[in-house]
Design a protein around this motif. Structure first.
Motif, PDB file in Angstrom:
ATOM      1  N   THR A   1       0.795  -1.223  -0.111  1.00 22.94           N
ATOM      2  CA  THR A   1       0.142  -0.162   0.112  1.00 22.94           C
ATOM      3  C   THR A   1       0.949   1.306   0.079  1.00 22.94           C
ATOM      4  OG1 THR A   1      -1.900  -1.239   1.127  1.00 22.94           O
ATOM      5  CG2 THR A   1      -2.004   1.264   1.191  1.00 22.94           C
ATOM      6  N   PRO A   2       1.636   1.392   0.996  1.00 23.15           N
ATOM      7  CA  PRO A   2       2.571   2.692   0.993  1.00 23.15           C
ATOM      8  C   PRO A   2       3.443   2.815  -0.169  1.00 23.15           C
ATOM      9  CG  PRO A   2       3.303   1.435   2.755  1.00 23.15           C
ATOM     10  CD  PRO A   2       2.180   0.731   2.034  1.00 23.15           C
TER      11      PRO A   2
ATOM     12  N   GLY B   1       0.837   1.827  -3.830  1.00 27.67           N
ATOM     13  CA  GLY B   1      -0.435   2.257  -4.195  1.00 27.67           C
ATOM     14  C   GLY B   1      -1.682   1.411  -3.681  1.00 27.67           C
ATOM     15  N   ARG B   2      -2.810   2.002  -3.753  1.00 28.22           N
ATOM     16  CA  ARG B   2      -3.944   1.223  -3.663  1.00 28.22           C
ATOM     17  C   ARG B   2      -4.269   0.163  -4.363  1.00 28.22           C
ATOM     18  NH1 ARG B   2      -9.142   4.864  -1.343  1.00 28.22           N
ATOM     19  NH2 ARG B   2      -8.176   5.939   0.324  1.00 28.22           N
TER      20      ARG B   2
ATOM     21  N   ALA C   1       3.058   7.553  -4.522  1.00 28.99           N
ATOM     22  CA  ALA C   1       3.396   6.096  -4.154  1.00 28.99           C
ATOM     23  C   ALA C   1       3.385   4.999  -5.270  1.00 28.99           C
ATOM     24  CB  ALA C   1       2.471   5.735  -3.122  1.00 28.99           C
TER      25      ALA C   1
ATOM     26  N   ILE D   1      -6.345  -1.656   3.623  1.00 29.40           N
ATOM     27  CA  ILE D   1      -5.705  -0.663   2.561  1.00 29.40           C
ATOM     28  C   ILE D   1      -6.141   0.632   2.593  1.00 29.40           C
ATOM     29  CG2 ILE D   1      -5.977  -0.324   0.266  1.00 29.40           C
ATOM     30  CD1 ILE D   1      -6.108  -3.367  -0.383  1.00 29.40           C
TER      31      ILE D   1
ATOM     32  N   SER E   1      -3.710   3.687   3.386  1.00 36.34           N
ATOM     33  CA  SER E   1      -3.567   4.716   2.167  1.00 36.34           C
ATOM     34  C   SER E   1      -3.571   6.022   2.812  1.00 36.34           C
ATOM     35  CB  SER E   1      -4.403   4.552   1.093  1.00 36.34           C
ATOM     36  OG  SER E   1      -5.763   4.584   1.522  1.00 36.34           O
ATOM     37  N   ARG E   2      -4.487   6.309   4.021  1.00 36.56           N
ATOM     38  CA  ARG E   2      -4.416   7.604   4.602  1.00 36.56           C
ATOM     39  C   ARG E   2      -3.075   8.332   5.108  1.00 36.56           C
ATOM     40  NH1 ARG E   2      -9.939   9.436   4.890  1.00 36.56           N
ATOM     41  NH2 ARG E   2     -11.093   7.859   4.479  1.00 36.56           N
TER      42      ARG E   2
ATOM     43  N   THR F   1      -0.290   7.349   3.613  1.00 37.17           N
ATOM     44  CA  THR F   1       0.377   7.430   2.685  1.00 37.17           C
ATOM     45  C   THR F   1       1.546   8.616   2.430  1.00 37.17           C
ATOM     46  OG1 THR F   1      -1.013   6.072   1.145  1.00 37.17           O
ATOM     47  CG2 THR F   1       0.766   7.153  -0.012  1.00 37.17           C
TER      48      THR F   1
ATOM     49  N   ARG G   1       5.291   7.799   2.560  1.00 33.71           N
ATOM     50  CA  ARG G   1       6.234   7.768   1.360  1.00 33.71           C
ATOM     51  C   ARG G   1       7.639   8.574   1.802  1.00 33.71           C
ATOM     52  NH1 ARG G   1       2.394  11.662  -1.864  1.00 33.71           N
ATOM     53  NH2 ARG G   1       0.873  10.143  -2.103  1.00 33.71           N
TER      54      ARG G   1
END
Length: 210
Positions: free
Chosen positions: A31-32, A35-36, A107, A171, A175-176, A178, A182
């Protein structure tokens, strides 16, 4: 199929899905860094592997993996080698900085959706523990008589839905985070931890006895 049986199966599979394991580690890594979309591709691979194991269980091939020492050993070592390899690769990336995205970049990583799907599929398909679950627990929920096969595949679908709901929530949560995730130092730390955990799962799988 009695509603009681369905509720019991939901409880058992929910605990199985939510318990820590390679699936959660893979999602936390993907995920990080990718990406989603890539993470959801991982989940797609998980679901496909569930239907593979369910089909093998229904056809009785999983019995072979458990009762044939040679077949079990071959699948076990293949799965252990795969987990250990992706763990070793993550550790290598952590130390070399390879694949670490700049803090200002999206990401992204050199991982296609097909590759992410394959990682998710292999993480489950090459794990004899999943076969053992479908051999030991799964048949207990299948009603005897007419409609047994359709009922069995319905239960596999239930297992898959629970898996999708749980990991989709994970996820979204990851993702929130991210933007913070990063950061190059965080990505190195994440890759290092991921590598160690996957290698640990590989070694644990290699010593698993049927």
């Amino acid at each position: 199929m009695p509603l009681e049986t369905v509720f019991s199966f939901v409880l058992v599979t929910s605990l199985l899905v939510m318990s820590p394991g390679p699936n959660g580690v893979l999602i936390a890594k993907t995920t990080p860094t990718s990406g989603r979309a890539a993470a959801f591709s991982n989940v797609g691979g998980f679901v496909t592997a569930f239907f593979l194991h369910g089909t093998l269980s229904i056809l009785g091939i999983s019995v072979l993996l458990v009762h044939s020492a040679e077949a079990f050993f071959a699948v076990k070592m293949l799965g252990a080698a795969y987990l250990f390899w992706i763990g070793l690769k993550a550790l290598r990336d952590a130390f070399s900085g390879k694949g670490i995205a700049p803090s200002v970049a999206p990401a992204r990583r050199r991982r296609t959706l097909t590759r992410a799907y394959g990682e998710g599929f292999l993480t489950n398909a090459l794990n004899p523990k999943v076969s053992m679950f479908y051999l030991a627990a799964f048949p207990q929920f299948i009603p005897a008589g007419d409609g047994a096969i359709s009922a069995a595949f319905s239960l596999v679908a239930v297992h898959s839905i629970i898996n999708v709901l749980w990991f989709s929530s994970l996820i979204v949560l990851l993702s929130r985070m991210t933007k913070a995730a990063r950061n190059g130092a965080f990505q190195r730390w994440l890759k290092g931890v991921t590598g160690l955990v996957f290698m640990g799962f590989g070694l644990k799988l290699a010593t698993l006895r049927p």
